[in-house]
Design a protein around this motif. Sequence first.
Motif, PDB file in Angstrom:
ATOM      1  N   ARG A  66      -3.696   3.803  -4.827  1.00 21.05           N
ATOM      2  CA  ARG A  66      -3.111   4.576  -5.914  1.00 21.05           C
ATOM      3  C   ARG A  66      -2.450   5.811  -5.317  1.00 21.05           C
ATOM      4  NH1 ARG A  66      -5.867   0.939  -7.548  1.00 21.05           N
ATOM      5  NH2 ARG A  66      -6.878   0.619  -9.540  1.00 21.05           N
ATOM      6  N   LEU A 105       2.432   1.697  -3.469  1.00 16.64           N
ATOM      7  CA  LEU A 105       1.486   2.132  -4.498  1.00 16.64           C
ATOM      8  C   LEU A 105       1.008   3.566  -4.305  1.00 16.64           C
ATOM      9  CD1 LEU A 105      -0.610  -1.134  -4.850  1.00 16.64           C
ATOM     10  CD2 LEU A 105       0.953  -0.168  -6.555  1.00 16.64           C
ATOM     11  N   LEU A 124       1.162  -6.371  -3.850  1.00 17.82           N
ATOM     12  CA  LEU A 124       0.952  -5.210  -4.727  1.00 17.82           C
ATOM     13  C   LEU A 124      -0.340  -5.379  -5.525  1.00 17.82           C
ATOM     14  CD1 LEU A 124       4.581  -4.665  -6.052  1.00 17.82           C
ATOM     15  CD2 LEU A 124       3.269  -3.026  -4.682  1.00 17.82           C
ATOM     16  N   ASN A 125      -0.560  -6.560  -6.068  1.00 16.48           N
ATOM     17  CA  ASN A 125      -1.791  -6.812  -6.827  1.00 16.48           C
ATOM     18  C   ASN A 125      -3.026  -6.681  -5.951  1.00 16.48           C
ATOM     19  OD1 ASN A 125      -0.703  -7.276  -9.386  1.00 16.48           O
ATOM     20  ND2 ASN A 125      -0.292  -9.419  -8.925  1.00 16.48           N
ATOM     21  N   GLU A 177      -3.381  -4.949  -3.155  1.00 18.21           N
ATOM     22  CA  GLU A 177      -3.591  -3.549  -2.782  1.00 18.21           C
ATOM     23  C   GLU A 177      -4.075  -2.716  -3.965  1.00 18.21           C
ATOM     24  OE1 GLU A 177      -3.559  -1.695   0.203  1.00 18.21           O
ATOM     25  OE2 GLU A 177      -3.795  -3.773   0.829  1.00 18.21           O
ATOM     26  N   TYR A 178      -3.545  -3.015  -5.139  1.00 15.48           N
ATOM     27  CA  TYR A 178      -3.998  -2.294  -6.339  1.00 15.48           C
ATOM     28  C   TYR A 178      -5.479  -2.587  -6.574  1.00 15.48           C
ATOM     29  CZ  TYR A 178      -4.165  -0.469 -11.064  1.00 15.48           C
ATOM     30  OH  TYR A 178      -4.504   0.259 -12.176  1.00 15.48           O
ATOM     31  N   ASP A 179      -5.850  -3.862  -6.471  1.00 15.28           N
ATOM     32  CA  ASP A 179      -7.245  -4.250  -6.655  1.00 15.28           C
ATOM     33  C   ASP A 179      -8.146  -3.615  -5.603  1.00 15.28           C
ATOM     34  OD1 ASP A 179      -6.545  -5.764  -8.865  1.00 15.28           O
ATOM     35  OD2 ASP A 179      -6.623  -7.690  -7.808  1.00 15.28           O
ATOM     36  N   HIS A 212       0.849  -1.206   0.000  1.00 16.20           N
ATOM     37  CA  HIS A 212       0.000   0.000   0.000  1.00 16.20           C
ATOM     38  C   HIS A 212       0.877   1.246   0.000  1.00 16.20           C
ATOM     39  CE1 HIS A 212      -3.633   2.352   0.746  1.00 16.20           C
ATOM     40  NE2 HIS A 212      -2.853   3.092   1.527  1.00 16.20           N
TER      41      HIS A 212
END
Length: 116
Positions: free
Chosen positions: A110, A43, A101-102, A104-106, A40
């Motif tokens: 950002r 990102l 990372l995936n 948290e991105y999902d 998090h």
Amino acid sequence: MSGFGHYTRTADELEREIVKRGIAIGIDWDDASRMRELAHRALTCTPACMMKLLRSPVRQDKLTGELFALSELMLQNMRQSAEIGFETHGGPAWKAFGRALNEEYDAGARPPVASA
């Protein structure tokens, strides 16, 4: 497949450097919660945030910034190899961080949008 070897070699080199920084800052790659927190933070880190980390006199901050930069390089390496149809994989440390990372991105992590 000799033309694709540099992607694998680059991924291996990046994995080693990611592991080194992780060890130095005390990361437990099996701690999913810690991985998500770190992901998090990565990102949501703006370019200014990244430069602040990388230039910090505090060793932990500098190493964290380097980890974030290495993760960007790993993603770029994997993306470039995929564009030519070659799948590149990192090792266990990268897989743990990449998964976080995936996730948290999902979940919507950002960088903040700069106001004009």
